[in-house]
Write an enzyme that holds these catalytic residues in place. Sequence first.
Site, PDB file in Angstrom:
ATOM      1  N   GLU A  94       0.831  -1.415   0.135  1.00 49.84           N
ATOM      2  CA  GLU A  94      -0.126  -0.045  -0.127  1.00 49.84           C
ATOM      3  C   GLU A  94       0.771   1.190  -0.166  1.00 49.84           C
ATOM      4  O   GLU A  94       1.986   1.302   0.562  1.00 49.84           O
ATOM      5  CB  GLU A  94      -0.868   0.013   1.308  1.00 49.84           C
ATOM      6  CG  GLU A  94      -1.967  -1.367   1.189  1.00 49.84           C
ATOM      7  CD  GLU A  94      -3.109  -1.288   1.885  1.00 49.84           C
ATOM      8  OE1 GLU A  94      -4.310  -1.399   1.776  1.00 49.84           O
ATOM      9  OE2 GLU A  94      -2.703  -0.807   3.332  1.00 49.84           O
ATOM     10  N   CYS A 107       3.280   8.603   1.311  1.00 49.62           N
ATOM     11  CA  CYS A 107       3.664   7.528   2.388  1.00 49.62           C
ATOM     12  C   CYS A 107       4.281   6.381   1.672  1.00 49.62           C
ATOM     13  O   CYS A 107       3.225   5.626   0.979  1.00 49.62           O
ATOM     14  CB  CYS A 107       2.895   7.529   3.194  1.00 49.62           C
ATOM     15  SG  CYS A 107       2.996   6.225   4.586  1.00 49.62           S
ATOM     16  N   CYS A 114       6.474  -6.900   7.465  1.00 50.06           N
ATOM     17  CA  CYS A 114       7.426  -6.370   8.192  1.00 50.06           C
ATOM     18  C   CYS A 114       8.147  -7.215   9.137  1.00 50.06           C
ATOM     19  O   CYS A 114       7.442  -8.108   9.575  1.00 50.06           O
ATOM     20  CB  CYS A 114       7.104  -5.193   9.147  1.00 50.06           C
ATOM     21  SG  CYS A 114       8.187  -4.053  10.002  1.00 50.06           S
ATOM     22  N   CYS A 118       6.481  -4.509  16.358  1.00 46.83           N
ATOM     23  CA  CYS A 118       5.566  -3.645  17.300  1.00 46.83           C
ATOM     24  C   CYS A 118       4.415  -3.956  17.440  1.00 46.83           C
ATOM     25  O   CYS A 118       3.434  -4.297  16.800  1.00 46.83           O
ATOM     26  CB  CYS A 118       5.840  -2.123  16.359  1.00 46.83           C
ATOM     27  SG  CYS A 118       7.568  -1.991  15.998  1.00 46.83           S
ATOM     28  N   CYS A 121       1.053  -2.101  15.893  1.00 54.77           N
ATOM     29  CA  CYS A 121       1.037  -1.770  14.518  1.00 54.77           C
ATOM     30  C   CYS A 121       0.407  -2.813  13.448  1.00 54.77           C
ATOM     31  O   CYS A 121       0.899  -4.070  13.710  1.00 54.77           O
ATOM     32  CB  CYS A 121       2.488  -1.755  13.975  1.00 54.77           C
ATOM     33  SG  CYS A 121       2.680  -1.224  12.110  1.00 54.77           S
ATOM     34  N   GLY A 166       6.799  -1.780   6.356  1.00 54.88           N
ATOM     35  CA  GLY A 166       8.175  -2.260   6.378  1.00 54.88           C
ATOM     36  C   GLY A 166       9.120  -1.241   7.099  1.00 54.88           C
ATOM     37  O   GLY A 166       8.662  -0.169   7.598  1.00 54.88           O
ATOM     38  N   GLU A 167      10.359  -1.802   7.628  1.00 56.71           N
ATOM     39  CA  GLU A 167      11.339  -1.084   8.074  1.00 56.71           C
ATOM     40  C   GLU A 167      12.421  -0.695   7.002  1.00 56.71           C
ATOM     41  O   GLU A 167      13.197  -1.661   6.662  1.00 56.71           O
ATOM     42  CB  GLU A 167      11.870  -1.806   9.204  1.00 56.71           C
ATOM     43  CG  GLU A 167      13.262  -1.282  10.065  1.00 56.71           C
ATOM     44  CD  GLU A 167      13.057   0.017  10.387  1.00 56.71           C
ATOM     45  OE1 GLU A 167      12.245   0.559  11.047  1.00 56.71           O
ATOM     46  OE2 GLU A 167      14.255   0.953   9.963  1.00 56.71           O
ATOM     47  N   LEU A 221       9.820   6.479  18.624  1.00 59.88           N
ATOM     48  CA  LEU A 221      10.452   6.234  19.740  1.00 59.88           C
ATOM     49  C   LEU A 221       9.229   5.533  20.808  1.00 59.88           C
ATOM     50  O   LEU A 221       9.630   4.262  21.360  1.00 59.88           O
ATOM     51  CB  LEU A 221      10.809   7.506  20.537  1.00 59.88           C
ATOM     52  CG  LEU A 221      11.706   7.495  21.839  1.00 59.88           C
ATOM     53  CD1 LEU A 221      12.830   7.109  21.364  1.00 59.88           C
ATOM     54  CD2 LEU A 221      11.654   9.110  22.016  1.00 59.88           C
ATOM     55  N   HIS A 222       8.126   6.173  20.846  1.00 60.77           N
ATOM     56  CA  HIS A 222       7.005   5.416  21.485  1.00 60.77           C
ATOM     57  C   HIS A 222       7.199   5.246  23.087  1.00 60.77           C
ATOM     58  O   HIS A 222       6.088   5.125  23.909  1.00 60.77           O
ATOM     59  CB  HIS A 222       6.613   4.213  20.925  1.00 60.77           C
ATOM     60  CG  HIS A 222       6.449   4.535  19.451  1.00 60.77           C
ATOM     61  ND1 HIS A 222       5.758   5.348  18.668  1.00 60.77           N
ATOM     62  CD2 HIS A 222       6.689   3.879  18.434  1.00 60.77           C
ATOM     63  CE1 HIS A 222       5.667   5.349  17.651  1.00 60.77           C
ATOM     64  NE2 HIS A 222       6.331   4.416  17.296  1.00 60.77           N
ATOM     65  N   ASN A 297      -4.160   4.885  16.102  1.00 58.50           N
ATOM     66  CA  ASN A 297      -5.308   4.423  15.118  1.00 58.50           C
ATOM     67  C   ASN A 297      -5.693   2.909  15.284  1.00 58.50           C
ATOM     68  O   ASN A 297      -4.702   2.090  15.388  1.00 58.50           O
ATOM     69  CB  ASN A 297      -4.677   4.663  13.648  1.00 58.50           C
ATOM     70  CG  ASN A 297      -4.343   6.130  13.568  1.00 58.50           C
ATOM     71  OD1 ASN A 297      -5.194   6.842  13.804  1.00 58.50           O
ATOM     72  ND2 ASN A 297      -3.203   6.366  12.974  1.00 58.50           N
ATOM     73  N   CYS A 340      -1.738   6.120   9.985  1.00 56.27           N
ATOM     74  CA  CYS A 340      -0.269   5.705  10.598  1.00 56.27           C
ATOM     75  C   CYS A 340      -0.761   4.007  10.979  1.00 56.27           C
ATOM     76  O   CYS A 340      -1.658   3.955  11.971  1.00 56.27           O
ATOM     77  CB  CYS A 340       0.296   6.209  11.674  1.00 56.27           C
ATOM     78  SG  CYS A 340       0.819   7.919  11.219  1.00 56.27           S
TER      79      CYS A 340
HETATM   80  N1  SAH Z   1       9.245   1.033  10.682  1.00 56.25           N
HETATM   81  C1  SAH Z   1       9.201   2.275  10.557  1.00 56.25           C
HETATM   82  C2  SAH Z   1       8.517   2.794   9.236  1.00 56.25           C
HETATM   83  C3  SAH Z   1       7.013   2.800   9.695  1.00 56.25           C
HETATM   84  S1  SAH Z   1       6.550   4.324   9.973  1.00 56.25           S
HETATM   85  C4  SAH Z   1       9.110   2.848  11.763  1.00 56.25           C
HETATM   86  O1  SAH Z   1       8.902   2.063  12.789  1.00 56.25           O
HETATM   87  O2  SAH Z   1       9.273   4.002  11.825  1.00 56.25           O
HETATM   88  C5  SAH Z   1       4.964   3.972  10.584  1.00 56.25           C
HETATM   89  C6  SAH Z   1       4.818   4.974  12.006  1.00 56.25           C
HETATM   90  O3  SAH Z   1       3.365   4.821  12.182  1.00 56.25           O
HETATM   91  C7  SAH Z   1       5.660   4.610  13.002  1.00 56.25           C
HETATM   92  O4  SAH Z   1       5.992   5.499  13.782  1.00 56.25           O
HETATM   93  C8  SAH Z   1       4.688   3.752  13.732  1.00 56.25           C
HETATM   94  O5  SAH Z   1       5.267   3.494  14.982  1.00 56.25           O
HETATM   95  C9  SAH Z   1       3.459   4.374  13.701  1.00 56.25           C
HETATM   96  N2  SAH Z   1       2.335   3.298  13.966  1.00 56.25           N
HETATM   97  C10 SAH Z   1       2.256   2.171  13.882  1.00 56.25           C
HETATM   98  N3  SAH Z   1       1.136   1.600  14.309  1.00 56.25           N
HETATM   99  C11 SAH Z   1       0.341   2.575  14.627  1.00 56.25           C
HETATM  100  C12 SAH Z   1      -1.006   2.771  15.039  1.00 56.25           C
HETATM  101  N4  SAH Z   1      -1.838   1.884  15.173  1.00 56.25           N
HETATM  102  N5  SAH Z   1      -1.382   4.121  15.246  1.00 56.25           N
HETATM  103  C13 SAH Z   1      -0.733   4.992  14.965  1.00 56.25           C
HETATM  104  N6  SAH Z   1       0.711   5.134  14.660  1.00 56.25           N
HETATM  105  C14 SAH Z   1       1.107   3.916  14.472  1.00 56.25           C
END
Ligand code: SAH
Length: 365
Positions: A94, A107, A114, A118, A121, A166-167, A221-222, A297, A340
Site C-alpha cells: 500500500e 507515504c 515487516c 511492534c 502496528c 516495512g522497516e 520512539l514511543h 489508530n 499511520c
Molecule cells: N518501521 C518504520 C516505518 C513505519 S512508519 C518505523 O517504525 O518508523 C509508521 C509509523 O506509524 C511509525 O511511527 C509507527 O510506530 C506508527 N504506527 C504504527 N502503528 C500505529 C497505530 N496503530 N497508530 C498510530 N501510529 C502507528
Amino acid sequence: MTAAQTNLLGLNRHDLESFFTAMGEKSFRAGQVMQWIYQRRELSFDNMTDLSKLLRSKLEQTACLELPEIVRDQLSTDGTRKWLLRLADGNCIETVFIPEVDRGTLCVSSQVGCLLTCTFCATARQGFNRNLTSAEIISQLMVADSLLNQAGQERAVSNIVMMGMGEPLLNYDSVISAMKLMLDDLSYGLSKRRVTLSTAGVVPAIYKLKQDCPVSLAVSLHAPMDDLRNELVPINKKYPLKQLIEACHDYVATESRRRITFEYVMLDGVNDSDQTAKKLINLIREIPSKVNLIPFNSVHGIHYSSSPIKQINRFRDILLDAGIFTITRKTRGDDIDAACGQLAGKVQDKTKRSQRLAVQATASH
Ligand code: SAH
C-alpha cells in the site's frame, strides 16, 4: 518482462550509466532516459525521440519499464488517497497520498510486510514476505505522480515519507538507491529535507545513512524507558535507548539545521502519563528535535486504545513547557485504513506470524 530484460526503473543515475556503458553506449544516455521516465512520464522506449532508432530498438530487446498493477484506488473523505499495488510475484503493498494546503506527502512502503513486531502496528501482524526492490519503491512514486497528474494535479507529490509498510533500514540498499533517485535533479529533484526516512531504531544503519544519503530522519520512539520500549518496539532489546539516542545525536551533530523527528504513538494508560512525559524530556532534551504525537489508530485485533485528546494535549503541553517543539499529528485517511500503522497490503507471509495470530484470536473468543 523476459528473463533477459533489465527493468530500468529503480536504477539510480550511477547504475543506469553502468547499464549504458556496458552496452557500448555513452553514459549521458542515462540522464536522457531518466528525464523521459520520471519527468516526462514516458514509458515507451520508442517515444524517446532523442535516442537513435537503433538504440531504441536495442532497449526494446534488452530492457523494460515495468510498473506494479493498481488493484485498488481509494479516496478518503479528507482527500487522502490509498493505492493497493500488486507486484509481479502477487504480493500487494500500500501507498498513501496525503494532500495538505502547502504540500502533498506520499507515504511509501519499503517491504512486503515487516520483520519487526511492534505490538500496536497493523503491518507487524501481517508477517513478512520480502524486501521491495528499488524499482518497486520508486514505482510507488511514479504511480502516484502519474495518477495525480491525470487528475489535474501537476507534480502533486512534494514530500516523501518512508513510513509505509516495512522497516526501511532493514532494506538498506534498495531504499538508498530509490531515495537517491528521488533526490536526483534528472528525476524528481526533491530536496533532502523533503524526504524523510522513519525507523524503529536500527542503530548501525542510522550511522550509515548519515554517510550515504542524509535525508530527514524520523525515529519511532514511543517510550522513553527501556522496559516499556522493549515491550512496544521489541527491536529495542537489540538496540536499547542509550545506543539509539547516541545515534540520533550523531545524525544531527554536524548539520546545524537538521532535527530529528521523534514519533510517539499515544496509548491510553501505557505511555501517556505526566511522569512518562518528564522521562521523555530528559531523554531527548539535548538533541535538536521535534516530537510528533500520533493518536493511536485502531487496528483489528489489537487491544490498545488511543489516549483521550485531553491527555494528549496535556502530554504535549508538558513537552512544550520544557522547550521541546511538539505537535499532534492529525489523523488522516482512517476511514479507508490509510492512517499511520493501518497499512496491511496482501502479504504472502513467510513467518507464519499472521497465521499464529489468527489462531490466537479464534481461541480467545
Ligand atoms: N518501521 C518504520 C516505518 C513505519 S512508519 C518505523 O517504525 O518508523 C509508521 C509509523 O506509524 C511509525 O511511527 C509507527 O510506530 C506508527 N504506527 C504504527 N502503528 C500505529 C497505530 N496503530 N497508530 C498510530 N501510529 C502507528
